[in-house]
Motif scaffolding. Structure first.
Motif, PDB file in Angstrom:
ATOM      1  N   PRO A   9     -28.316  37.898 -20.802  1.00  0.00           N
ATOM      2  CA  PRO A   9     -28.128  38.511 -19.473  1.00  0.00           C
ATOM      3  C   PRO A   9     -28.940  39.784 -19.249  1.00  0.00           C
ATOM      4  N   GLU A  10     -28.933  40.705 -20.210  1.00  0.00           N
ATOM      5  CA  GLU A  10     -29.655  41.973 -20.017  1.00  0.00           C
ATOM      6  C   GLU A  10     -31.157  41.740 -19.948  1.00  0.00           C
ATOM      7  N   PHE A  12     -32.705  38.936 -19.068  1.00  0.00           N
ATOM      8  CA  PHE A  12     -33.018  38.231 -17.832  1.00  0.00           C
ATOM      9  C   PHE A  12     -33.020  39.175 -16.643  1.00  0.00           C
ATOM     10  N   GLU A  13     -32.083  40.111 -16.646  1.00  0.00           N
ATOM     11  CA  GLU A  13     -32.021  41.093 -15.562  1.00  0.00           C
ATOM     12  C   GLU A  13     -33.274  41.959 -15.547  1.00  0.00           C
ATOM     13  N   GLY A  14     -33.745  42.345 -16.729  1.00  0.00           N
ATOM     14  CA  GLY A  14     -34.975  43.131 -16.806  1.00  0.00           C
ATOM     15  C   GLY A  14     -36.175  42.323 -16.347  1.00  0.00           C
ATOM     16  N   ALA A  16     -36.181  39.940 -14.251  1.00  0.00           N
ATOM     17  CA  ALA A  16     -36.074  39.716 -12.804  1.00  0.00           C
ATOM     18  C   ALA A  16     -36.665  40.850 -11.984  1.00  0.00           C
ATOM     19  N   GLN A  17     -36.867  42.024 -12.607  1.00  0.00           N
ATOM     20  CA  GLN A  17     -37.419  43.171 -11.889  1.00  0.00           C
ATOM     21  C   GLN A  17     -38.943  43.193 -11.896  1.00  0.00           C
ATOM     22  N   SER A  21     -41.899  38.227 -11.125  1.00  0.00           N
ATOM     23  CA  SER A  21     -40.623  37.583 -10.825  1.00  0.00           C
ATOM     24  C   SER A  21     -40.267  37.752  -9.355  1.00  0.00           C
ATOM     25  N   LYS A  76     -30.940  29.896 -17.180  1.00  0.00           N
ATOM     26  CA  LYS A  76     -30.982  30.909 -16.123  1.00  0.00           C
ATOM     27  C   LYS A  76     -32.259  30.776 -15.299  1.00  0.00           C
ATOM     28  N   LYS A  80     -32.406  29.555 -11.271  1.00  0.00           N
ATOM     29  CA  LYS A  80     -33.138  30.317 -10.261  1.00  0.00           C
ATOM     30  C   LYS A  80     -34.177  29.440  -9.562  1.00  0.00           C
TER      31      LYS A  80
END
Length: 244
Positions: A9-10, A12-14, A16-17, A21, A76, A80
């Motif tokens: 999760p962490e 993937f969140e990074g 995504a920025q 992406s 993930k 998306k």
């Protein structure tokens, strides 16, 4: 076991920025150069290895590709991609690139963006890609450049005049590299540029184009953050064709 870092999760969140992406191919500065070596998409059956959000699949379909299959190890990423795609001719599937199985003579183009440096059994994958391609089909891919992956602790050195240098050592020592990216330990496979090329030749491919990418002068003017990329190639991309 193949690392599935993109489902953390962490991480993937990074990811995504990142610009690539958020903006897709428009956020990937190397895309204009890669686009120049791709065949005309019209009527082609295409598979994308490591499709991520599906940006390439949608672009190829918009430019006339017949059918697209996007493969990725990350659920993930695929979730998306499916959210962003409304096209029955684009299919996304979970897949480990180390264990792919295709029918023979199935695709006109196999494409991959910045995924092959994660693959340990690259020679096996290349043989799989070759047999999956139709006669005269193309394999076009990008990967992190061996100059970028060679050193086990990647990073710039700066001299007393403030000049940046990208150190290279253990270039000839191929194998696993563990680097810190987006706050996580990411496992990559380092191999020399000669190894990439010779694996392709041994699999039967004809090399059509090889480019050690760097930004254009205009790109640097438009985005000063790219200025450091003129000091060393961070990636390379290659076009190869099936020899039958």
């Amino acid at each position: 076991m193949t690392q599935n870092i993109y489902d953390h999760p962490e991480f993937f969140e990074g990811y995504a920025q990142l610009d690539r992406s958020v903006k897709g191919l428009k956020g990937a500065p190397e895309w204009p150069a890669i686009e120049r070596i791709l065949p005309d998409f019209k009527g082609l059956d295409i598979v994308d290895l490591g499709c991520g959000y599906g940006w390439f699949c949608r672009e190829a379909r918009a430019k006339g590709a017949k059918q697209l299959l996007g493969l990725d190890l990350s659920t993930k990423m695929l979730d998306k991609a499916r959210q962003m795609t409304q096209d029955a001719q684009i299919t996304y599937q979970i897949a480990n690139l180390e264990k792919l199985v295709f029918l023979e003579n199935q695709y006109d183009l196999v494409y991959s963006s910045l995924a092959l440096h994660y693959v340990e059994n690259l020679s096996g994958l290349l043989k799989t890609v070759y047999q999956a391609l139709k006669p005269k089909g193309y394999f076009v891919f990008s990967a992190e450049h061996p100059i970028y992956t060679a050193r086990k602790q990647q990073g710039w050195l700066i001299d007393k005049e403030g000049q940046k240098f990208w150190p290279v050592n253990q270039y000839q020592v191929e194998g696993k590299r563990v680097t810190n990216w987006l706050g996580a330990e990411v496992i990559k496979q380092h191999r020399t540029l000669g190894t990439y090329v010779n694996m392709l030749i041994q699999s039967g491919f004809i090399i059509k184009h090889l480019e050690e990418w760097g930004p254009s002068e205009q790109q640097v003017i438009q985005n000063s953050a790219l200025s450091e990329e003129i000091h060393r190639p961070m990636m390379f991309f290659l076009s190869a064709q099936k020899n039958t």
